[in-house]
Design a protein around this motif. Structure first.
Motif, PDB file in Angstrom:
ATOM      1  N   GLU A   2     -15.509  -0.288  -0.057  1.00 21.53           N
ATOM      2  CA  GLU A   2     -14.832   1.045  -0.583  1.00 21.53           C
ATOM      3  C   GLU A   2     -14.222   0.899  -1.792  1.00 21.53           C
ATOM      4  OE1 GLU A   2     -11.390   4.372   0.698  1.00 21.53           O
ATOM      5  OE2 GLU A   2     -11.928   3.018   1.989  1.00 21.53           O
ATOM      6  N   TRP A   3     -13.708  -0.440  -2.000  1.00 17.74           N
ATOM      7  CA  TRP A   3     -12.963  -0.536  -3.684  1.00 17.74           C
ATOM      8  C   TRP A   3     -14.183  -0.620  -4.459  1.00 17.74           C
ATOM      9  CZ3 TRP A   3     -14.077  -4.402  -6.416  1.00 17.74           C
ATOM     10  CH2 TRP A   3     -14.718  -5.666  -5.855  1.00 17.74           C
ATOM     11  N   LEU A   7     -14.682   1.791  -7.613  1.00 24.59           N
ATOM     12  CA  LEU A   7     -14.767   1.098  -9.118  1.00 24.59           C
ATOM     13  C   LEU A   7     -16.105   1.581  -9.735  1.00 24.59           C
ATOM     14  CD1 LEU A   7     -13.907  -1.000 -11.251  1.00 24.59           C
ATOM     15  CD2 LEU A   7     -15.354  -2.718  -9.859  1.00 24.59           C
ATOM     16  N   LEU A   8     -17.134   1.610  -8.969  1.00 24.91           N
ATOM     17  CA  LEU A   8     -18.350   2.400  -9.443  1.00 24.91           C
ATOM     18  C   LEU A   8     -18.213   3.626 -10.011  1.00 24.91           C
ATOM     19  CD1 LEU A   8     -21.538   0.863  -7.797  1.00 24.91           C
ATOM     20  CD2 LEU A   8     -21.081   0.698 -10.148  1.00 24.91           C
ATOM     21  N   THR A   9     -17.668   4.451  -9.176  1.00 23.30           N
ATOM     22  CA  THR A   9     -17.455   6.010  -9.392  1.00 23.30           C
ATOM     23  C   THR A   9     -16.560   6.103 -10.606  1.00 23.30           C
ATOM     24  OG1 THR A   9     -17.342   6.358  -7.182  1.00 23.30           O
ATOM     25  CG2 THR A   9     -16.741   8.087  -8.442  1.00 23.30           C
ATOM     26  N   GLU A 404     -26.594   6.028  -0.661  1.00 17.39           N
ATOM     27  CA  GLU A 404     -25.566   6.794  -1.366  1.00 17.39           C
ATOM     28  C   GLU A 404     -24.886   5.953  -2.410  1.00 17.39           C
ATOM     29  OE1 GLU A 404     -25.432   7.012   1.835  1.00 17.39           O
ATOM     30  OE2 GLU A 404     -25.589   9.185   2.392  1.00 17.39           O
ATOM     31  N   PHE A 405     -24.792   4.572  -1.852  1.00 15.36           N
ATOM     32  CA  PHE A 405     -23.999   3.500  -2.813  1.00 15.36           C
ATOM     33  C   PHE A 405     -25.075   3.165  -3.830  1.00 15.36           C
ATOM     34  CE2 PHE A 405     -23.404  -0.864  -3.899  1.00 15.36           C
ATOM     35  CZ  PHE A 405     -22.301  -1.155  -4.513  1.00 15.36           C
TER      36      PHE A 405
END
Length: 450
Positions: A2-3, A7-9, A404-405
């Motif tokens: 999730e982190w 971070l990527l977002t 999604e990732f």
């Protein structure tokens, strides 16, 4: 996990923010202005050269097949799902900004191909290799070598996302929803088909692309024209809606949540670049292998890729969505495009699914070559076979997993590719202007002698 996603977002919001969009549009506009809008004025010349059979100079594939290889990579999910997503998030006005991105992007794609051919090399196997990493290395000198390495690294990693697993997943989703074919079955078939093509390298890739790309583009274009023809009375108001909402907010209506002008610009430009790849630096890798003795001539052919991809194919998708009123349905992505086609053509959703599958398949082939050349630049020709094996093995994984990732990672890496390329194009623009001026002066003198 999730982190990392968060971070990527955050990184994605920065790299696809205002500076990147201004950079992509700014470089393209600068090139267009300095060349007196030559790429637009010489569009007819580009098409004439595309179908000219005489091929002189060194290279592995014909100029036509070089364009088809680059189109194989660019005409993909972005033309069906990407356009629909842009309209869903930014409103009909997003299509206008996609057009603007394409018009300036033609100059960018022209400059990329000119640099690719002018600064290409011959590897130890005797094949021509080029692209941003090589025109950075050979055009900008040793002090900029790190920039070429950065592009190759981002390109190799991005390929496994946007050019491989994401495309495999799109094919699997399309065939599963329309024809009931399992994701795992699609993954295995893709692995076999792509593996067979990759055995022959760029020559086989270009041959397959040279046959499939024109066929699929014309078929999708014809289907789209039928949709538009059946809604012809609504076309003037559809264009009015597109132009109106390019410069004014669109209120919520039906299943559409509403959007500000900035949303239309942001998603129109971002999805336009995602679709035609002008500025990313991917297409010149294919054009560097063209059999030609003129960087400018190949540049004139290369710029057609942006025109065909966005002005023709993306417009068909976007206009179909707006003219049928589907943009207020609440659907998004490929489902929105399928909904628009099904309203006009019985079984239209099957046409969209089949087109999406073929578009995505050829994108996998085109991007395999891009990724291969990035890996070769970093590790040498010995890395080609391991890369091809990994590329093929990743396909069934992409076809069966939730991505999604991976979408987020690939979208971020695409922007990271563009940064070194745009810097290089800005610094090498004097070379592009000089070669262009000399070429057209020579052509003018030749015509006067005749």
């Amino acid at each position: 996990m999730e982190w990392l996603t968060n971070l990527l977002t955050a990184v994605n919001g920065v790299v696809w923010g205002v500076p990147m969009l201004v950079g992509i549009l700014g470089i393209g506009l600068y090139l267009q202005l300095r060349m007196g809008f030559m790429p637009i004025r010489k569009l007819g010349t580009g098409f004439k050269l595309l179908f000219t059979k005489t091929e002189t100079g060194s290279g592995e594939i014909s100029p036509f097949n070089a364009l088809m290889t680059s189109l194989a990579a660019t005409i993909g999910t972005g033309n069906i799902a990407g356009v629909a997503t842009a309209i869903f998030l930014g409103g009909p006005g997003a299509l206008f900004w996609m057009w603007m991105t394409a018009l300036v992007g033609m100059a960018t794609k022209y400059a990329e191909a000119v640099c690719a051919v002018n600064f290409r090399e011959t590897d130890e196997k005797g094949n021509h290799v080029g692209g941003p990493m090589y025109y950075i290395k050979n055009g900008l000198g040793p002090k900029w070598a790190w920039l070429g390495v950065a592009f190759a690294l981002f390109g190799a990693l991005a390929g496994f996302g946007i050019g491989n697993t994401v495309q495999a997943n799109s094919v699997a989703d399309a065939l599963s929803s329309s024809f009931g074919i399992s994701h795992s079955g699609t993954g295995i078939v893709l692995m076999v088909l792509v593996g067979l093509v990759l055995i022959g390298g760029i020559r086989w890739i270009s041959e397959v692309a040279g046959k499939l790309v024109p066929l699929m583009t014309v078929a999708y274009f014809v289907a789209g024209i039928i949709v538009l023809g059946m809604n012809a009375p609504a076309l003037p108001s559809a264009f009015g809606t597109i132009f109106e909402h390019a410069f004014s907010p669109v209120a919520a209506q039906g299943g559409f949540a509403g959007a500000a002008v900035w949303m239309a610009i942001r998603f129109g430009v971002a999805r336009g670049v995602f679709s035609n790849e002008a500025g990313l630096g991917s297409a010149p890798i294919a054009h560097a292998a063209a059999k030609t003795d003129s960087p400018v001539r190949q540049g004139l052919i290369a710029m057609l890729g942006t025109f065909i991809d966005t002005i023709i194919v993306c417009s068909i998708t976007g206009l179909a969505i707006v003219v049928t009123g589907s943009w207020t349905s609440g659907e998004t992505g490929a489902s929105l495009t399928a909904h628009a086609f099904s309203l006009a053509i019985p079984g239209g959703e099957y046409i969209v699914s089949l087109a999406l599958a073929i578009f995505a398949f050829t994108t996998i082939l085109g991007w395999s070559f891009y990724g291969e050349k990035c890996v070769q630049f970093l590790f040498g020709v010995k890395a080609i076979l391991p890369f091809r094996i990994l590329w093929v093995l990743a396909l069934p994984i992409g076809a069966t997993q939730s991505l999604e990732f991976i979408w987020l990672l690939a979208d971020t890496l695409n922007a990271m590719m563009a940064i070194p390329n745009l810097i290089a194009l800005a610094l090498l623009s004097p070379v592009v202007f000089r070669l262009t001026k000399v070429y057209f002066a020579d052509q003018k003198a030749l015509n006067q002698k005749r």
